[in-house]
Design a protein around this motif. Sequence first.
Motif, PDB file in Angstrom:
ATOM      1  N   SER A  30      80.574  39.811  38.366  1.00 15.46           N
ATOM      2  CA  SER A  30      80.813  39.969  39.803  1.00 15.46           C
ATOM      3  C   SER A  30      79.446  39.933  40.479  1.00 15.46           C
ATOM      4  CB  SER A  30      81.540  41.286  40.106  1.00 15.46           C
ATOM      5  OG  SER A  30      82.847  41.280  39.574  1.00 15.46           O
ATOM      6  N   PRO A  31      79.022  38.781  40.970  1.00 16.94           N
ATOM      7  CA  PRO A  31      77.632  38.629  41.415  1.00 16.94           C
ATOM      8  C   PRO A  31      77.336  39.317  42.742  1.00 16.94           C
ATOM      9  CG  PRO A  31      78.865  36.641  41.889  1.00 16.94           C
ATOM     10  CD  PRO A  31      79.785  37.531  41.093  1.00 16.94           C
ATOM     11  N   ILE A  32      76.040  39.555  42.956  1.00 18.88           N
ATOM     12  CA  ILE A  32      75.498  39.964  44.245  1.00 18.88           C
ATOM     13  C   ILE A  32      74.513  38.884  44.676  1.00 18.88           C
ATOM     14  CG2 ILE A  32      74.073  41.647  45.480  1.00 18.88           C
ATOM     15  CD1 ILE A  32      75.139  43.807  43.617  1.00 18.88           C
ATOM     16  N   VAL A  33      74.635  38.422  45.902  1.00 17.96           N
ATOM     17  CA  VAL A  33      73.740  37.395  46.427  1.00 17.96           C
ATOM     18  C   VAL A  33      73.022  37.966  47.643  1.00 17.96           C
ATOM     19  CG1 VAL A  33      73.532  35.028  47.263  1.00 17.96           C
ATOM     20  CG2 VAL A  33      75.332  35.618  45.617  1.00 17.96           C
ATOM     21  N   VAL A  34      71.696  37.972  47.594  1.00 10.57           N
ATOM     22  CA  VAL A  34      70.887  38.550  48.663  1.00 10.57           C
ATOM     23  C   VAL A  34      70.113  37.431  49.360  1.00 10.57           C
ATOM     24  CG1 VAL A  34      68.951  40.092  49.165  1.00 10.57           C
ATOM     25  CG2 VAL A  34      70.725  40.796  47.549  1.00 10.57           C
ATOM     26  N   PHE A  35      70.148  37.453  50.681  1.00  6.18           N
ATOM     27  CA  PHE A  35      69.466  36.458  51.495  1.00  6.18           C
ATOM     28  C   PHE A  35      68.246  37.118  52.128  1.00  6.18           C
ATOM     29  CE2 PHE A  35      73.903  35.468  51.147  1.00  6.18           C
ATOM     30  CZ  PHE A  35      73.936  34.094  50.903  1.00  6.18           C
ATOM     31  N   THR A  36      67.070  36.596  51.789  1.00  4.11           N
ATOM     32  CA  THR A  36      65.812  37.163  52.256  1.00  4.11           C
ATOM     33  C   THR A  36      65.080  36.150  53.131  1.00  4.11           C
ATOM     34  OG1 THR A  36      64.456  36.359  50.431  1.00  4.11           O
ATOM     35  CG2 THR A  36      65.672  38.414  50.077  1.00  4.11           C
ATOM     36  N   ASP A  37      63.933  36.561  53.642  1.00  7.07           N
ATOM     37  CA  ASP A  37      63.120  35.656  54.436  1.00  7.07           C
ATOM     38  C   ASP A  37      62.689  34.422  53.646  1.00  7.07           C
ATOM     39  OD1 ASP A  37      63.256  37.334  56.619  1.00  7.07           O
ATOM     40  OD2 ASP A  37      61.424  38.415  56.091  1.00  7.07           O
ATOM     41  N   SER A  38      62.620  34.557  52.325  1.00  8.45           N
ATOM     42  CA  SER A  38      62.124  33.448  51.504  1.00  8.45           C
ATOM     43  C   SER A  38      63.225  32.629  50.854  1.00  8.45           C
ATOM     44  CB  SER A  38      61.178  33.983  50.427  1.00  8.45           C
ATOM     45  OG  SER A  38      61.826  34.962  49.634  1.00  8.45           O
ATOM     46  N   GLY A  39      64.501  33.013  51.013  1.00  8.10           N
ATOM     47  CA  GLY A  39      65.568  32.204  50.448  1.00  8.10           C
ATOM     48  C   GLY A  39      66.736  33.016  49.940  1.00  8.10           C
ATOM     49  N   THR A  40      67.473  32.434  49.001  1.00  7.18           N
ATOM     50  CA  THR A  40      68.680  33.032  48.436  1.00  7.18           C
ATOM     51  C   THR A  40      68.396  33.518  47.024  1.00  7.18           C
ATOM     52  OG1 THR A  40      70.045  31.500  49.716  1.00  7.18           O
ATOM     53  CG2 THR A  40      71.104  32.632  47.872  1.00  7.18           C
ATOM     54  N   ASP A  41      68.750  34.755  46.748  1.00 11.19           N
ATOM     55  CA  ASP A  41      68.498  35.353  45.437  1.00 11.19           C
ATOM     56  C   ASP A  41      69.834  35.817  44.859  1.00 11.19           C
ATOM     57  OD1 ASP A  41      67.308  36.397  43.225  1.00 11.19           O
ATOM     58  OD2 ASP A  41      65.980  37.782  44.291  1.00 11.19           O
ATOM     59  N   ALA A  42      70.367  35.073  43.904  1.00 15.43           N
ATOM     60  CA  ALA A  42      71.652  35.410  43.277  1.00 15.43           C
ATOM     61  C   ALA A  42      71.414  36.262  42.037  1.00 15.43           C
ATOM     62  CB  ALA A  42      72.405  34.150  42.908  1.00 15.43           C
ATOM     63  N   VAL A  43      71.984  37.459  42.044  1.00 14.57           N
ATOM     64  CA  VAL A  43      71.881  38.364  40.905  1.00 14.57           C
ATOM     65  C   VAL A  43      73.172  38.210  40.100  1.00 14.57           C
ATOM     66  CG1 VAL A  43      71.443  40.729  40.160  1.00 14.57           C
ATOM     67  CG2 VAL A  43      70.550  39.926  42.367  1.00 14.57           C
ATOM     68  N   THR A  44      73.073  37.571  38.957  1.00 12.34           N
ATOM     69  CA  THR A  44      74.261  37.252  38.167  1.00 12.34           C
ATOM     70  C   THR A  44      74.082  37.717  36.726  1.00 12.34           C
ATOM     71  OG1 THR A  44      73.393  35.048  37.622  1.00 12.34           O
ATOM     72  CG2 THR A  44      74.772  35.231  39.587  1.00 12.34           C
ATOM     73  N   ASP A  45      75.200  38.021  36.104  1.00 13.51           N
ATOM     74  CA  ASP A  45      75.234  38.377  34.690  1.00 13.51           C
ATOM     75  C   ASP A  45      76.055  37.300  33.990  1.00 13.51           C
ATOM     76  OD1 ASP A  45      75.594  39.418  32.174  1.00 13.51           O
ATOM     77  OD2 ASP A  45      76.159  41.423  32.839  1.00 13.51           O
ATOM     78  N   ASP A  46      75.382  36.378  33.315  1.00 18.01           N
ATOM     79  CA  ASP A  46      76.031  35.197  32.752  1.00 18.01           C
ATOM     80  C   ASP A  46      76.366  35.332  31.271  1.00 18.01           C
ATOM     81  OD1 ASP A  46      75.835  33.883  35.210  1.00 18.01           O
ATOM     82  OD2 ASP A  46      73.796  33.211  34.764  1.00 18.01           O
ATOM     83  N   ARG A  47      76.266  36.524  30.716  1.00 13.28           N
ATOM     84  CA  ARG A  47      76.446  36.656  29.272  1.00 13.28           C
ATOM     85  C   ARG A  47      77.879  36.369  28.822  1.00 13.28           C
ATOM     86  NH1 ARG A  47      72.953  42.177  29.211  1.00 13.28           N
ATOM     87  NH2 ARG A  47      74.167  42.384  31.137  1.00 13.28           N
ATOM     88  N   LEU A  48      78.862  36.766  29.615  1.00 14.15           N
ATOM     89  CA  LEU A  48      80.243  36.449  29.262  1.00 14.15           C
ATOM     90  C   LEU A  48      80.484  34.952  29.385  1.00 14.15           C
ATOM     91  CD1 LEU A  48      83.099  37.209  28.488  1.00 14.15           C
ATOM     92  CD2 LEU A  48      83.541  37.789  30.893  1.00 14.15           C
ATOM     93  N   HIS A  49      79.957  34.333  30.430  1.00 11.46           N
ATOM     94  CA  HIS A  49      80.111  32.891  30.608  1.00 11.46           C
ATOM     95  C   HIS A  49      79.488  32.133  29.447  1.00 11.46           C
ATOM     96  CE1 HIS A  49      80.412  29.012  32.587  1.00 11.46           C
ATOM     97  NE2 HIS A  49      79.128  28.830  32.364  1.00 11.46           N
ATOM     98  N   ALA A  50      78.333  32.600  28.981  1.00 11.55           N
ATOM     99  CA  ALA A  50      77.673  31.935  27.856  1.00 11.55           C
ATOM    100  C   ALA A  50      78.544  31.968  26.610  1.00 11.55           C
ATOM    101  CB  ALA A  50      76.330  32.599  27.587  1.00 11.55           C
ATOM    102  N   LEU A  51      79.256  33.064  26.391  1.00 10.89           N
ATOM    103  CA  LEU A  51      80.166  33.134  25.245  1.00 10.89           C
ATOM    104  C   LEU A  51      81.311  32.151  25.398  1.00 10.89           C
ATOM    105  CD1 LEU A  51      80.532  36.964  24.548  1.00 10.89           C
ATOM    106  CD2 LEU A  51      79.415  35.270  23.091  1.00 10.89           C
ATOM    107  N   ARG A  52      81.845  32.050  26.614  1.00 13.09           N
ATOM    108  CA  ARG A  52      82.979  31.157  26.843  1.00 13.09           C
ATOM    109  C   ARG A  52      82.606  29.705  26.617  1.00 13.09           C
ATOM    110  NH1 ARG A  52      84.709  34.172  32.463  1.00 13.09           N
ATOM    111  NH2 ARG A  52      86.083  35.755  31.567  1.00 13.09           N
ATOM    112  N   THR A  53      81.392  29.317  27.003  1.00  8.87           N
ATOM    113  CA  THR A  53      81.002  27.921  26.886  1.00  8.87           C
ATOM    114  C   THR A  53      80.770  27.498  25.437  1.00  8.87           C
ATOM    115  OG1 THR A  53      78.673  28.509  27.241  1.00  8.87           O
ATOM    116  CG2 THR A  53      79.962  27.859  29.177  1.00  8.87           C
ATOM    117  N   THR A  54      80.633  28.458  24.529  1.00  9.16           N
ATOM    118  CA  THR A  54      80.461  28.111  23.114  1.00  9.16           C
ATOM    119  C   THR A  54      81.796  27.868  22.417  1.00  9.16           C
ATOM    120  OG1 THR A  54      80.478  30.434  22.400  1.00  9.16           O
ATOM    121  CG2 THR A  54      78.344  29.469  22.986  1.00  9.16           C
ATOM    122  N   ASP A  55      82.902  28.188  23.109  1.00 12.09           N
ATOM    123  CA  ASP A  55      84.237  28.029  22.519  1.00 12.09           C
ATOM    124  C   ASP A  55      84.850  26.741  23.062  1.00 12.09           C
ATOM    125  OD1 ASP A  55      86.766  28.165  21.539  1.00 12.09           O
ATOM    126  OD2 ASP A  55      87.188  30.200  22.249  1.00 12.09           O
TER     127      ASP A  55
END
Length: 288
Positions: free
Chosen positions: A126-151
């Motif tokens: 469930s990501p958090i995306v923060v918009f700052t003066d310098s751009g977009t910073d997406a805080v994501t946890d991709d470890r479950l997705h990485a497992l899915r892509t190996t199957d």
Amino acid sequence: MPTVEVAEQAGTEPSEDVVLTLPNAVAVLDGATSLRPTERTGGWYATELAAALRRRLELRSRLAPSPGPGPHADSGADPDLADSLASAIDEVSTTHGLRPGSSPSTTVSILRWDERTVEALVLADSPIVVFTDSGTDAVTDDRLHALRTTDNGDYRQRLRGGGGFDERHHDELRAAVDATGRWRNVEGGFWVAEADPAAAHRAIRRSWPRSEVRSALLASDGVSCGVDQYDSYRDWRELLVHARAESARAVLERVRASEHADPDGSRWPRPKRHDDQALAVVEFAPDD
């Protein structure tokens, strides 16, 4: 003072997403759907954990001294977010006798701010995306997705071939979930809020100076799929622009429209035809 707009929509009743809002924090929890009959669902667990988490996130506002002159006017310190989450997991597990490996689970994403800092904690997808003066910073946890892509032999192949969301799909989905479940809260796997408090300290963390943050989004994966998987939005900034121009609810409807356009899941293979949706849009005023 930041403003927070929340929109929620169930995929199938009742929704297992939970949104928690406080004067200085927002959290989104997405309970994992159980594919077998059970008394304690992911939605139940997300609700219980949110209540325990609320008490800990409120602790700072109750204990902090009143503002005043001098260098020690505000000497109170916010409890660490991972420590607070670990304590909440421990409380729910102890109260209800939950055991690691056989407990319902939920994602947890928390955005918290004070006059100096904005901080984020993300545990599972469930990501958090923060918009700052310098751009977009997406805080994501991709470890479950990485497992899915190996199957490469899971239910997604059958959906791509036009199999649809029938009973065989649910059988294959259960098998895939069982296989993935063996990697829950173990080294080399993925981490999620369940019955092991130590998982909280495996969360993805980030922080920014408060003066640089303009906006933030917290989303369950029933919304983030509109950016990551579907063609609902080109990127997170386009999603934010739409939420500002219309509403957070309009974002949910656009993502849901993409699912309606792919009713059998052949274009965008996914576990369910419609997932629960939760979105929080946080706007920081320039003079906050």
